[in-house]
Enzyme design. Structure first.
Site, PDB file in Angstrom:
ATOM      1  N   SER A 252       0.824  -1.202   0.000  1.00 52.01           N
ATOM      2  CA  SER A 252       0.000   0.000   0.000  1.00 52.01           C
ATOM      3  C   SER A 252       0.854   1.246   0.000  1.00 52.01           C
ATOM      4  O   SER A 252       1.997   1.237   0.432  1.00 52.01           O
ATOM      5  CB  SER A 252      -0.890   0.003   1.235  1.00 52.01           C
ATOM      6  OG  SER A 252      -0.074   0.204   2.373  1.00 52.01           O
ATOM      7  N   LYS A 253       0.234   2.305  -0.490  1.00 51.85           N
ATOM      8  CA  LYS A 253       0.880   3.603  -0.573  1.00 51.85           C
ATOM      9  C   LYS A 253       1.357   4.092   0.784  1.00 51.85           C
ATOM     10  O   LYS A 253       2.327   4.810   0.879  1.00 51.85           O
ATOM     11  CB  LYS A 253      -0.151   4.610  -1.074  1.00 51.85           C
ATOM     12  CG  LYS A 253      -0.024   4.936  -2.531  1.00 51.85           C
ATOM     13  CD  LYS A 253      -0.870   6.135  -2.839  1.00 51.85           C
ATOM     14  CE  LYS A 253      -1.581   5.876  -4.147  1.00 51.85           C
ATOM     15  NZ  LYS A 253      -2.620   6.750  -4.483  1.00 51.85           N
TER      16      LYS A 253
END
Ligand code: GLU
Length: 492
Positions: A252-253
């Site tokens: 994930s970012k």
């Protein structure tokens, strides 16, 4: 295998994602290994989320990395590789399904469906379409649509049938139709949804192997049902392990950079990034870590793709990148200099050969894991000396006293360095300087640390820095003598 055809079909709803690059790379390697063809198409039917700038970023990125494939959106003049250019084709296929009663119009309103799902939830049943519009006559449906009533199109699926396929990574996979429902394949006859478009494209583009992320595995039975309904041959499937953050959550970012541009901007070399991504879910029996592209093509097979999630280990990426930097420096310093040039900031020199010498200096070997680190390493060699306390020079741990430095070590070091004639940046002088300074140790009857530590601190002003001889070479004679004087001043 003959005539292998694979595809990479990203949706332009974000910048080029590291997971897309891994999928593209595995498709590319498989296609090349098999002497096949890779198609690059753009799945841009989601009008709200698709953006031209994302499309450009994805195309440019894959082209720059050299894994965009042989046919598709990236080839100048090509047509028909954007789903938005193929709406008529999807409409034809939808019409065929409707005509053959393999799909049907559904007029259920959102309220009705919400209500139905709520009741199913209460009864602890899985949320499934209840088939309300399934048995409407074709004529009635047609009339209502023609009268302007809104209707989606659902695929009529078999009631109790096992859908099985042999995933080339995960093995035999089976799901019963009871676990599915008559899912929506289009919002309207000219507004197809993903499952329909992907199947029609894969068929029309002659795709033999669908190699994609594991997040699509639950889509596969649905797509197989569409292939069958349309009478199209079902391709082979291979689902790649998810890429995970270090805590094993899905990449994930928030925990990692996910856009390829960010990695390139930080100074990861494209080839190193690809090498690292190749190992993110695949390996060779001998656990080789560094591969040329040709070697990857030669060695890549789907049966060595892992089933379990692949952890994105940034330390490993740094290591791989460091290895590529080391090789790039050794192979062609001029070429490497051009690559690293945009990353060199705050270095007040236009003396390119001086910088090249530093980069090549064995003392700096392995010091760079990213191009962005080059400036950090170079900066102390070109910046004014920072202020530092006398205690750093006369370190207690080595029993060094200011008097010892003032009367013996520093004057002696000045004498040695004044006596040597050297050109700044000529790393061959490093040994002469080193031998001269090391000789002071014996001459003064002191310990190594008592001589070499203060000289290094005097030259760098830092607790940590390259070794004293390397520093001296790149600072140049005059600057060295000036810095030794500053140190002498501090010991008075
Ligand atoms: N457009 C889909 C995605 O970006 C690809 C789906 C597929 O590979 O079938 O996730």
């Amino acid at each position: 295998m003959t005539n292998v055809r694979v595809r990479i079909p990203p949706s332009p709803t974000g910048l080029l994602h590291i997971g897309t690059v891994r999928t593209a790379l595995y498709n590319f390697l498989f296609a090349k290994h098999e002497g096949g063809t890779m198609v690059f198409r753009m799945e841009d039917t989601d009008k709200e989320r698709s953006k031209k700038e994302y499309e450009e970023d994805i195309i440019n990125g894959l082209v720059k990395l050299g894994i965009a494939g042989d046919e598709g959106v990236h080839i100048p003049g090509s047509k028909g590789f954007r789903q938005s250019e193929r709406i008529e084709v999807y409409t034809k296929n939808l019409q065929k399904l409707l005509d053959e009663n393999k799909a049907y119009y559904c007029f259920c309103t959102k309220e009705r469906l919400d209500n139905m799902r709520e009741k199913q939830r209460e009864a602890k049943l899985p949320p499934r379409y209840d088939g309300c519009c399934k048995n409407l006559s074709t004529d009635e449906a047609k009339k209502r649509v023609e009268a302007g009533e809104k209707a989606v199109i659902r695929l009529r699926i078999p009631e109790n049938e096992d859908i099985s396929f042999k995933d080339l990574v995960r093995g035999e996979t089976c799901i019963n139709c009871k676990e599915l429902d008559d899912f929506v394949i289009a919002r309207a006859i000219d507004n197809p949804l993903y499952h329909l478009t992907v199947v029609v494209d894969d068929h029309d583009m002659g795709i033999t192997h669908v190699i994609r992320g594991e997040d699509h595995i639950s889509n596969t039975p649905k797509q197989i049902l569409i292939f069958r309904a349309l009478g199209y041959e079902v391709p082979h499937f291979a689902h790649l392990p998810l890429i995970l953050n270090e805590d094993k959550s899905k990449l994930s970012k928030r925990k990692n950079k996910v856009s390829v541009d960010d990695y390139l901007a930080e100074g990861y070399l494209p080839e190193a990034l690809l090498n690292f991504l190749a190992l993110l879910g695949w390996n060779t029996p001998d656990e080789q870590e560094i591969f040329s592209m040709d070697e990857l093509i030669e060695k890549f097979t789907l049966d060595r793709v892992h089933k379990g999630g692949a952890i994105f280990d940034i330390k490993k990426l740094d290591w791989v990148n460091g290895e590529y930097i080391k090789r790039a420096i050794a192979e062609n310093i001029d070429e490497f200099f051009e690559t690293v040039k945009p990353f060199i900031k705050n270095i007040p020199t236009d003396d390119e050969s001086l910088i090249k010498n530093i980069l090549k200096d064995p003392d700096f070997e392995g010091r760079f894991s990213k191009l962005s680190e080059v400036s950090e390493v170079l900066e102390p060699l070109f910046s004014p000396i920072p202020d530092y306390p006398t205690s750093l020079l006369a370190l207690d741990k080595f029993q060094i006293t200011p008097a010892m430095l003032k009367d013996k070590v520093l004057p002696k070091a000045k004498e040695v360095l004044s006596g040597i004639d050297w050109e700044r940046g000529e790393s061959s002088k490093s040994k002469v300087i080193s031998d001269g300074l090391v000789a002071i140790v014996g001459e003064l009857g002191l310990k190594n640390g008592q001589v070499l530590w203060p000289i290094r601190v005097a030259l760098s002003g830092l607790e940590k820095s390259p070794n004293f001889a390397t520093l001296a070479v790149y600072l140049g004679k005059e600057e060295c003598l000036k810095r030794l004087d500053i140190a002498l001043e501090k010991c008075k």
